[in-house]
Write a protein that holds these residues in place. Sequence first.
Motif, mmCIF file in Angstrom:
data_model
loop_
_atom_site.group_PDB
_atom_site.id
_atom_site.type_symbol
_atom_site.label_atom_id
_atom_site.label_comp_id
_atom_site.label_asym_id
_atom_site.label_seq_id
_atom_site.Cartn_x
_atom_site.Cartn_y
_atom_site.Cartn_z
ATOM 1 N N LEU A 81 -9.716 -15.528 -10.993
ATOM 2 C CA LEU A 81 -8.483 -15.969 -11.654
ATOM 3 C C LEU A 81 -7.264 -15.543 -10.842
ATOM 4 N N PHE A 82 -6.425 -16.514 -10.524
ATOM 5 C CA PHE A 82 -5.215 -16.259 -9.751
ATOM 6 C C PHE A 82 -3.994 -16.342 -10.666
ATOM 7 N N TRP A 83 -2.870 -15.841 -10.186
ATOM 8 C CA TRP A 83 -1.658 -15.860 -11.010
ATOM 9 C C TRP A 83 -0.432 -15.724 -10.111
ATOM 10 N N SER A 84 0.695 -16.082 -10.677
ATOM 11 C CA SER A 84 1.962 -15.848 -9.992
ATOM 12 C C SER A 84 3.021 -15.631 -11.047
ATOM 13 N N ASN A 85 3.691 -14.506 -10.958
ATOM 14 C CA ASN A 85 4.765 -14.184 -11.910
ATOM 15 C C ASN A 85 4.346 -13.999 -13.356
ATOM 16 N N THR A 86 3.078 -13.822 -13.593
ATOM 17 C CA THR A 86 2.624 -13.651 -14.986
ATOM 18 C C THR A 86 1.533 -12.592 -15.022
ATOM 19 N N LYS A 87 1.779 -11.435 -14.445
ATOM 20 C CA LYS A 87 0.683 -10.470 -14.306
ATOM 21 C C LYS A 87 0.022 -10.111 -15.643
ATOM 22 N N ASN A 103 -9.726 -10.644 -11.606
ATOM 23 C CA ASN A 103 -8.493 -10.660 -10.818
ATOM 24 C C ASN A 103 -8.738 -9.791 -9.583
ATOM 25 N N LEU A 104 -7.795 -9.863 -8.664
ATOM 26 C CA LEU A 104 -7.868 -8.989 -7.500
ATOM 27 C C LEU A 104 -7.953 -7.515 -7.930
ATOM 28 N N GLU A 105 -7.317 -7.155 -9.019
ATOM 29 C CA GLU A 105 -7.335 -5.770 -9.494
ATOM 30 C C GLU A 105 -8.693 -5.360 -10.058
ATOM 31 N N ASP A 106 -9.605 -6.312 -10.204
ATOM 32 C CA ASP A 106 -10.967 -5.984 -10.635
ATOM 33 C C ASP A 106 -11.902 -5.828 -9.446
ATOM 34 N N LEU A 113 -5.445 0.415 -5.588
ATOM 35 C CA LEU A 113 -4.031 0.453 -5.186
ATOM 36 C C LEU A 113 -3.072 -0.169 -6.197
ATOM 37 N N ASP A 114 -3.604 -0.655 -7.311
ATOM 38 C CA ASP A 114 -2.750 -1.286 -8.325
ATOM 39 C C ASP A 114 -1.623 -0.351 -8.769
ATOM 40 N N ASP A 115 -0.401 -0.862 -8.729
ATOM 41 C CA ASP A 115 0.798 -0.136 -9.175
ATOM 42 C C ASP A 115 1.175 1.080 -8.325
ATOM 43 N N PRO A 142 4.589 -1.566 3.909
ATOM 44 C CA PRO A 142 3.157 -1.311 3.712
ATOM 45 C C PRO A 142 2.587 -1.872 2.402
ATOM 46 N N VAL A 143 3.349 -1.820 1.308
ATOM 47 C CA VAL A 143 2.816 -2.266 0.022
ATOM 48 C C VAL A 143 2.690 -3.789 -0.018
ATOM 49 N N HIS A 144 3.761 -4.481 0.361
ATOM 50 C CA HIS A 144 3.731 -5.950 0.315
ATOM 51 C C HIS A 144 2.680 -6.501 1.282
ATOM 52 N N PHE A 146 -0.010 -5.048 2.272
ATOM 53 C CA PHE A 146 -1.353 -4.829 1.716
ATOM 54 C C PHE A 146 -1.717 -5.939 0.732
ATOM 55 N N TRP A 147 -0.803 -6.242 -0.203
ATOM 56 C CA TRP A 147 -1.125 -7.261 -1.224
ATOM 57 C C TRP A 147 -1.318 -8.631 -0.591
ATOM 58 N N LYS A 148 -0.545 -8.895 0.463
ATOM 59 C CA LYS A 148 -0.745 -10.166 1.167
ATOM 60 C C LYS A 148 -2.140 -10.221 1.783
ATOM 61 N N ALA A 153 -7.877 -12.237 1.465
ATOM 62 C CA ALA A 153 -9.330 -12.052 1.392
ATOM 63 C C ALA A 153 -9.869 -12.570 0.058
ATOM 64 N N PHE A 154 -9.124 -12.302 -0.996
ATOM 65 C CA PHE A 154 -9.547 -12.730 -2.336
ATOM 66 C C PHE A 154 -9.585 -14.261 -2.401
ATOM 67 N N ALA A 155 -8.556 -14.914 -1.860
ATOM 68 C CA ALA A 155 -8.499 -16.377 -1.888
ATOM 69 C C ALA A 155 -9.566 -16.991 -0.981
ATOM 70 N N ALA A 177 8.049 -18.389 -1.852
ATOM 71 C CA ALA A 177 8.000 -17.024 -1.318
ATOM 72 C C ALA A 177 6.904 -16.178 -1.972
ATOM 73 N N SER A 178 6.296 -16.686 -3.041
ATOM 74 C CA SER A 178 5.287 -15.880 -3.738
ATOM 75 C C SER A 178 4.022 -15.748 -2.891
ATOM 76 N N ILE A 179 3.241 -14.732 -3.165
ATOM 77 C CA ILE A 179 1.980 -14.538 -2.440
ATOM 78 C C ILE A 179 1.015 -15.665 -2.795
ATOM 79 N N PHE A 180 1.066 -16.112 -4.026
ATOM 80 C CA PHE A 180 0.183 -17.221 -4.401
ATOM 81 C C PHE A 180 0.463 -18.444 -3.525
ATOM 82 N N VAL A 183 0.281 -17.352 0.660
ATOM 83 C CA VAL A 183 -0.965 -16.794 1.209
ATOM 84 C C VAL A 183 -2.216 -17.430 0.599
ATOM 85 N N GLU A 184 -2.261 -17.496 -0.728
ATOM 86 C CA GLU A 184 -3.528 -17.857 -1.375
ATOM 87 C C GLU A 184 -3.850 -19.354 -1.321
ATOM 88 N N VAL A 185 -2.886 -20.193 -1.719
ATOM 89 C CA VAL A 185 -3.141 -21.646 -1.781
ATOM 90 C C VAL A 185 -3.644 -22.176 -0.438
HETATM 91 O O1 N1C Z 1 3.510 -13.053 -5.265
HETATM 92 P P1 N1C Z 1 2.621 -13.491 -6.367
HETATM 93 O O2 N1C Z 1 3.051 -12.928 -7.733
HETATM 94 O O3 N1C Z 1 2.434 -14.973 -6.497
HETATM 95 O O4 N1C Z 1 1.168 -12.834 -6.163
HETATM 96 C C1 N1C Z 1 0.144 -13.012 -7.090
HETATM 97 C C2 N1C Z 1 -1.148 -13.481 -6.477
HETATM 98 C C3 N1C Z 1 -2.316 -13.347 -7.453
HETATM 99 O O5 N1C Z 1 -3.030 -14.575 -7.543
HETATM 100 C C4 N1C Z 1 -3.178 -12.207 -6.943
HETATM 101 O O6 N1C Z 1 -4.479 -12.643 -6.545
HETATM 102 O O7 N1C Z 1 -1.496 -12.672 -5.368
HETATM 103 C C5 N1C Z 1 -2.451 -11.655 -5.718
HETATM 104 N N1 N1C Z 1 -1.696 -10.384 -5.946
HETATM 105 C C6 N1C Z 1 -2.182 -9.318 -6.718
HETATM 106 O O8 N1C Z 1 -3.320 -9.340 -7.212
HETATM 107 C C7 N1C Z 1 -1.290 -8.234 -6.966
HETATM 108 N N2 N1C Z 1 -1.391 -7.133 -7.735
HETATM 109 C C8 N1C Z 1 -0.227 -6.496 -7.682
HETATM 110 C C9 N1C Z 1 -0.447 -10.272 -5.358
HETATM 111 N N3 N1C Z 1 0.390 -9.276 -5.603
HETATM 112 C C10 N1C Z 1 -0.013 -8.257 -6.417
HETATM 113 N N4 N1C Z 1 0.630 -7.166 -6.887
HETATM 114 C C11 N1C Z 1 2.047 -6.805 -6.692
HETATM 115 O O9 N1C Z 1 2.813 -7.803 -7.402
HETATM 116 C C12 N1C Z 1 2.537 -6.867 -5.256
HETATM 117 O O10 N1C Z 1 3.440 -5.803 -5.073
HETATM 118 C C13 N1C Z 1 3.257 -8.182 -5.119
HETATM 119 O O11 N1C Z 1 4.371 -8.149 -4.254
HETATM 120 C C14 N1C Z 1 3.679 -8.537 -6.522
HETATM 121 C C15 N1C Z 1 3.450 -10.032 -6.665
HETATM 122 O O12 N1C Z 1 3.932 -10.528 -7.852
HETATM 123 P P2 N1C Z 1 4.288 -12.025 -8.175
HETATM 124 O O13 N1C Z 1 5.521 -12.485 -7.454
HETATM 125 O O14 N1C Z 1 4.329 -12.074 -9.671
#
Ligand code: N1C
Length: 253
Positions: A81-87, A103-106, A113-115, A142-144, A146-148, A153-155, A177-180, A183-185
């Motif tokens: 399960l992926f997400w963006s802006n709705t953790k 989720n990636l956190e699982d 490294l969550d939080d 380093p934090v950003h 790492f999540w990228k 890898a997750f995607a 600009a989101s990681i979803f 990076v992921e798509v």
């Molecule tokens: O930038 P986003 O969301 O679109 O990233 C979310 C996306 C999810 O599908 C996850 O698979 O990327 C993955 N992911 C995490 O699992 C994650 N946990 C914590 C990306 N970022 C994650 N974080 C932190 O939240 C990290 O610091 C990153 O910068 C934010 C991304 O939040 P977003 O904009 O809501």
Amino acid sequence: FVGVIVLGLCLGLGLGPDRRIPDFTRTFLTRCKKFSGNNCHELWDAFQQAYVNKDPCKVPMEAYDPLIAAAPLKSQCNKMLFWSNTKDAPHYFTKKKENCFINLEDTLLGFVLDDLIWCGKKGSSDTFTTGCPNNNNCVNNPVHSFWKRASAAFAEAACGAVPVMVSGSITTPFHPASIFASVEVKRFKAPIVTNLTVVLVTEKHNVARCTDPSLKDLRKELDKGIQYNCKEVPRSEIEACSSNPNITCGTCW
Ligand code: N1C
């Protein structure tokens, strides 16, 4: 008063928690052992080499390649399960329906490294947890990074039908600009990934719908052969469905 002095002396003499192990290292190792119990010290070494003794604004996502290689992911078709802006909505859902989605956190690294916040400094072999740059100072922090890297890898491990929960409360649910988006798509590949379902989580003050232009962009960016659909689902429905034991996996949208 005497108690305060005794406590102060104990801490000063190092009789409290083991002061030789910094808190961050302790958290990393404790979480890692809780999750998997195996190569945690090896992972800690691979993790540190990404950012220790480096300018904290010059850590690219590739710095974490050795860490990612040391903690391989297994592909779980139709379960990621992926997400963006709705953790909170996706995490609420995956917690309640544990055997349905992850989720990636699982996964090991996401769980560890969550939080957390960390960075290094040039000329030092320490890990710092305060004064670290965030995305407003520099993106290669380093934090950003790492999540990228972990998200990439997750995607790459995604397969089958892939849901993504995005927010209906913001004007651009698919933000470039989101990681979803960034990076992921790009890493979802047909025919391994067959479907992408956008679950647009709506709330009382909703601003975006499935017709949003940014979601048209998402559709265009998808690898040819991946089926796209979008569903508007109220947050309350996701929460009710998550808690309903009679509803099985995947039928909440
Ligand atoms: O930038 P986003 O969301 O679109 O990233 C979310 C996306 C999810 O599908 C996850 O698979 O990327 C993955 N992911 C995490 O699992 C994650 N946990 C914590 C990306 N970022 C994650 N974080 C932190 O939240 C990290 O610091 C990153 O910068 C934010 C991304 O939040 P977003 O904009 O809501």
